[in-house]
Design a protein around this motif. Structure first.
Motif, PDB file in Angstrom:
ATOM      1  N   LYS A  63      16.448 -26.344  31.292  1.00 23.21           N
ATOM      2  CA  LYS A  63      15.853 -25.033  31.024  1.00 23.21           C
ATOM      3  C   LYS A  63      16.906 -23.925  30.894  1.00 23.21           C
ATOM      4  O   LYS A  63      16.576 -22.797  30.523  1.00 23.21           O
ATOM      5  CB  LYS A  63      14.872 -24.667  32.129  1.00 23.21           C
ATOM      6  N   VAL A  64      18.154 -24.234  31.212  1.00 18.40           N
ATOM      7  CA  VAL A  64      19.225 -23.233  31.145  1.00 18.40           C
ATOM      8  C   VAL A  64      19.666 -23.051  29.694  1.00 18.40           C
ATOM      9  O   VAL A  64      19.902 -24.020  28.977  1.00 18.40           O
ATOM     10  CB  VAL A  64      20.433 -23.661  32.009  1.00 18.40           C
ATOM     11  N   GLU A  65      19.773 -21.799  29.279  1.00 17.06           N
ATOM     12  CA  GLU A  65      20.223 -21.487  27.926  1.00 17.06           C
ATOM     13  C   GLU A  65      21.566 -20.761  27.987  1.00 17.06           C
ATOM     14  O   GLU A  65      21.680 -19.715  28.626  1.00 17.06           O
ATOM     15  CB  GLU A  65      19.186 -20.623  27.200  1.00 17.06           C
ATOM     16  N   LEU A  66      22.569 -21.329  27.312  1.00 17.08           N
ATOM     17  CA  LEU A  66      23.910 -20.758  27.293  1.00 17.08           C
ATOM     18  C   LEU A  66      24.407 -20.688  25.856  1.00 17.08           C
ATOM     19  O   LEU A  66      23.953 -21.451  24.996  1.00 17.08           O
ATOM     20  CB  LEU A  66      24.870 -21.623  28.120  1.00 17.08           C
ATOM     21  N   PRO A  67      25.364 -19.791  25.581  1.00 18.43           N
ATOM     22  CA  PRO A  67      25.940 -19.732  24.231  1.00 18.43           C
ATOM     23  C   PRO A  67      26.781 -20.975  23.940  1.00 18.43           C
ATOM     24  O   PRO A  67      27.177 -21.706  24.852  1.00 18.43           O
ATOM     25  CB  PRO A  67      26.814 -18.473  24.277  1.00 18.43           C
ATOM     26  N   GLN A  68      27.045 -21.220  22.684  1.00 21.71           N
ATOM     27  CA  GLN A  68      27.844 -22.381  22.284  1.00 21.71           C
ATOM     28  C   GLN A  68      29.268 -22.306  22.809  1.00 21.71           C
ATOM     29  O   GLN A  68      29.900 -23.318  23.100  1.00 21.71           O
ATOM     30  CB  GLN A  68      27.863 -22.491  20.751  1.00 21.71           C
ATOM     31  N   SER A  69      29.813 -21.090  22.919  1.00 23.81           N
ATOM     32  CA  SER A  69      31.166 -20.894  23.446  1.00 23.81           C
ATOM     33  C   SER A  69      31.188 -19.627  24.287  1.00 23.81           C
ATOM     34  O   SER A  69      30.337 -18.748  24.131  1.00 23.81           O
ATOM     35  CB  SER A  69      32.187 -20.807  22.308  1.00 23.81           C
ATOM     36  N   PHE A  70      32.174 -19.543  25.173  1.00 26.78           N
ATOM     37  CA  PHE A  70      32.296 -18.399  26.074  1.00 26.78           C
ATOM     38  C   PHE A  70      33.473 -17.527  25.651  1.00 26.78           C
ATOM     39  O   PHE A  70      34.568 -18.048  25.385  1.00 26.78           O
ATOM     40  CB  PHE A  70      32.513 -18.871  27.511  1.00 26.78           C
ATOM     41  N   PRO A  71      33.293 -16.198  25.597  1.00 26.05           N
ATOM     42  CA  PRO A  71      34.420 -15.325  25.256  1.00 26.05           C
ATOM     43  C   PRO A  71      35.491 -15.347  26.343  1.00 26.05           C
ATOM     44  O   PRO A  71      35.208 -15.616  27.512  1.00 26.05           O
ATOM     45  CB  PRO A  71      33.768 -13.943  25.144  1.00 26.05           C
ATOM     46  N   ASP A  72      36.720 -15.064  25.951  1.00 23.89           N
ATOM     47  CA  ASP A  72      37.844 -15.100  26.891  1.00 23.89           C
ATOM     48  C   ASP A  72      37.633 -14.135  28.057  1.00 23.89           C
ATOM     49  O   ASP A  72      38.029 -14.436  29.195  1.00 23.89           O
ATOM     50  CB  ASP A  72      39.145 -14.753  26.166  1.00 23.89           C
ATOM     51  N   ALA A  73      37.017 -12.996  27.781  1.00 23.00           N
ATOM     52  CA  ALA A  73      36.811 -12.007  28.844  1.00 23.00           C
ATOM     53  C   ALA A  73      35.891 -12.558  29.927  1.00 23.00           C
ATOM     54  O   ALA A  73      36.085 -12.293  31.122  1.00 23.00           O
ATOM     55  CB  ALA A  73      36.225 -10.721  28.255  1.00 23.00           C
ATOM     56  N   LEU A  74      34.892 -13.337  29.521  1.00 22.54           N
ATOM     57  CA  LEU A  74      33.964 -13.911  30.497  1.00 22.54           C
ATOM     58  C   LEU A  74      34.659 -14.989  31.324  1.00 22.54           C
ATOM     59  O   LEU A  74      34.445 -15.095  32.532  1.00 22.54           O
ATOM     60  CB  LEU A  74      32.752 -14.486  29.775  1.00 22.54           C
ATOM     61  N   VAL A  75      35.524 -15.774  30.685  1.00 23.92           N
ATOM     62  CA  VAL A  75      36.288 -16.791  31.404  1.00 23.92           C
ATOM     63  C   VAL A  75      37.206 -16.130  32.437  1.00 23.92           C
ATOM     64  O   VAL A  75      37.309 -16.584  33.578  1.00 23.92           O
ATOM     65  CB  VAL A  75      37.117 -17.645  30.428  1.00 23.92           C
ATOM     66  N   ALA A  76      37.842 -15.035  32.051  1.00 23.51           N
ATOM     67  CA  ALA A  76      38.740 -14.325  32.966  1.00 23.51           C
ATOM     68  C   ALA A  76      37.969 -13.748  34.144  1.00 23.51           C
ATOM     69  O   ALA A  76      38.438 -13.783  35.293  1.00 23.51           O
ATOM     70  CB  ALA A  76      39.480 -13.214  32.216  1.00 23.51           C
ATOM     71  N   GLU A  77      36.778 -13.207  33.878  1.00 25.35           N
ATOM     72  CA  GLU A  77      35.944 -12.691  34.971  1.00 25.35           C
ATOM     73  C   GLU A  77      35.556 -13.815  35.919  1.00 25.35           C
ATOM     74  O   GLU A  77      35.601 -13.658  37.148  1.00 25.35           O
ATOM     75  CB  GLU A  77      34.688 -12.037  34.396  1.00 25.35           C
ATOM     76  N   GLY A  78      35.192 -14.958  35.359  1.00 31.23           N
ATOM     77  CA  GLY A  78      34.836 -16.098  36.193  1.00 31.23           C
ATOM     78  C   GLY A  78      36.001 -16.598  37.019  1.00 31.23           C
ATOM     79  O   GLY A  78      35.824 -17.043  38.159  1.00 31.23           O
ATOM     80  N   ALA A  79      37.217 -16.514  36.477  1.00 35.35           N
ATOM     81  CA  ALA A  79      38.405 -16.931  37.229  1.00 35.35           C
ATOM     82  C   ALA A  79      38.584 -16.080  38.475  1.00 35.35           C
ATOM     83  O   ALA A  79      38.948 -16.588  39.543  1.00 35.35           O
ATOM     84  CB  ALA A  79      39.643 -16.839  36.338  1.00 35.35           C
ATOM     85  N   THR A  80      38.313 -14.790  38.352  1.00 33.08           N
ATOM     86  CA  THR A  80      38.418 -13.897  39.509  1.00 33.08           C
ATOM     87  C   THR A  80      37.400 -14.267  40.572  1.00 33.08           C
ATOM     88  O   THR A  80      37.722 -14.351  41.769  1.00 33.08           O
ATOM     89  CB  THR A  80      38.201 -12.437  39.072  1.00 33.08           C
ATOM     90  N   HIS A  81      36.150 -14.503  40.162  1.00 23.80           N
ATOM     91  CA  HIS A  81      35.120 -14.922  41.113  1.00 23.80           C
ATOM     92  C   HIS A  81      35.502 -16.245  41.778  1.00 23.80           C
ATOM     93  O   HIS A  81      35.314 -16.418  42.986  1.00 23.80           O
ATOM     94  CB  HIS A  81      33.771 -15.095  40.399  1.00 23.80           C
ATOM     95  N   TYR A  82      36.025 -17.167  40.985  1.00 22.49           N
ATOM     96  CA  TYR A  82      36.387 -18.487  41.499  1.00 22.49           C
ATOM     97  C   TYR A  82      37.488 -18.372  42.557  1.00 22.49           C
ATOM     98  O   TYR A  82      37.414 -19.006  43.616  1.00 22.49           O
ATOM     99  CB  TYR A  82      36.852 -19.381  40.356  1.00 22.49           C
ATOM    100  N   ALA A  83      38.501 -17.582  42.274  1.00 30.12           N
ATOM    101  CA  ALA A  83      39.616 -17.416  43.212  1.00 30.12           C
ATOM    102  C   ALA A  83      39.154 -16.772  44.514  1.00 30.12           C
ATOM    103  O   ALA A  83      39.735 -17.021  45.579  1.00 30.12           O
ATOM    104  CB  ALA A  83      40.718 -16.577  42.575  1.00 30.12           C
ATOM    105  N   GLU A  84      38.098 -15.958  44.446  1.00 28.79           N
ATOM    106  CA  GLU A  84      37.602 -15.284  45.637  1.00 28.79           C
ATOM    107  C   GLU A  84      36.686 -16.171  46.473  1.00 28.79           C
ATOM    108  O   GLU A  84      36.712 -16.105  47.703  1.00 28.79           O
ATOM    109  CB  GLU A  84      36.825 -14.019  45.233  1.00 28.79           C
ATOM    110  N   SER A  85      35.879 -17.011  45.824  1.00 35.05           N
ATOM    111  CA  SER A  85      34.800 -17.688  46.549  1.00 35.05           C
ATOM    112  C   SER A  85      34.839 -19.208  46.521  1.00 35.05           C
ATOM    113  O   SER A  85      34.258 -19.841  47.398  1.00 35.05           O
ATOM    114  CB  SER A  85      33.442 -17.237  45.976  1.00 35.05           C
ATOM    115  N   CYS A  86      35.497 -19.808  45.541  1.00 29.98           N
ATOM    116  CA  CYS A  86      35.336 -21.249  45.310  1.00 29.98           C
ATOM    117  C   CYS A  86      36.576 -22.087  45.573  1.00 29.98           C
ATOM    118  O   CYS A  86      36.468 -23.272  45.900  1.00 29.98           O
ATOM    119  CB  CYS A  86      34.887 -21.500  43.860  1.00 29.98           C
TER     120      CYS A  86
END
Length: 203
Positions: A63-86
């Protein structure tokens, strides 16, 4: 013959179910199963939990809908979250998970390799909903869809990242085991309101 066979089969099924319930209740009420995290799961329990988890996530992630590719800015934002929590539990390119996370059961997967086993939609579902009895929290309770999508975007890139890539995305900061260890208690001299004890004069 057919009627007798059908009756016998039905009785056999009912009997099997009753025995299974009896075993289940016996295990629950006697405390026979060792729940200590220091005691690894048996192969049968590990297979049951792992298979159930994979099939459950696969069924619900559709049921999850995602775009075919992720923009670089979104990947960079996710990297920050990952370094903080994961990163403390799941590690990163060139960085092992913290020692205390290895004492969890089940042991958190090292996502540099394990992320390749999951589709982006499944990663999104896991991040949003968590996994029961695994230590994996549901980030959907305090992260919005954009934050979860950012984490998903980064985790899908993890298997192909080098340590230099990871440092560039996270601003060069990595968390080590020592940084997450409890702070050592200060000596009375260090907490005295009158200030630290002066050093003895040199000879």
């Amino acid at each position: 013959m057919t009627k007798k066979f059908g009756s016998g089969l039905a009785l056999g099924i009912v009997g099997t179910v009753l025995v299974a319930i009896a075993i289940w209740l016996t295990m629950a009420y006697t405390g026979a199963y060792n729940v200590a995290a220091s005691d690894p799961h048996s192969d049968a329990v590990r297979w049951t939990l792992d298979t159930t988890m994979h099939r459950s996530i696969e069924r619900r992630a559709g049921k999850v809908e995602l775009p075919q590719s992720f923009p670089d800015a979104l990947v960079a934002e996710g990297a920050t979250h990952y370094a903080e929590s994961c990163v403390h539990c799941h590690g990163a390119p060139g960085q092992e998970p913290t020692d205390w996370s290895r004492g969890m059961r089940p042991e958190p997967p090292h996502l540099v390799e394990a992320a390749a086993e999951w589709r982006p939609e499944e990663i999104y579902w896991i991040v949003e909903n968590g996994i029961k009895m695994s230590g994996m929290p549901a980030f959907g309770t305090h992260h919005g869809p954009e934050g979860i999508a950012a984490l998903t975007a980064f985790v899908t890139q993890l298997p192909g990242l080098t340590p230099d890539d990871y440092r560039a995305l996270t601003g060069g900061g990595t968390a080590s085991s020592s940084e997450n260890a409890p702070a050592a208690p200060q000596s009375p001299e260090a907490t005295d309101e009158s200030g630290p004890t002066p050093a003895a004069p040199a000879d």
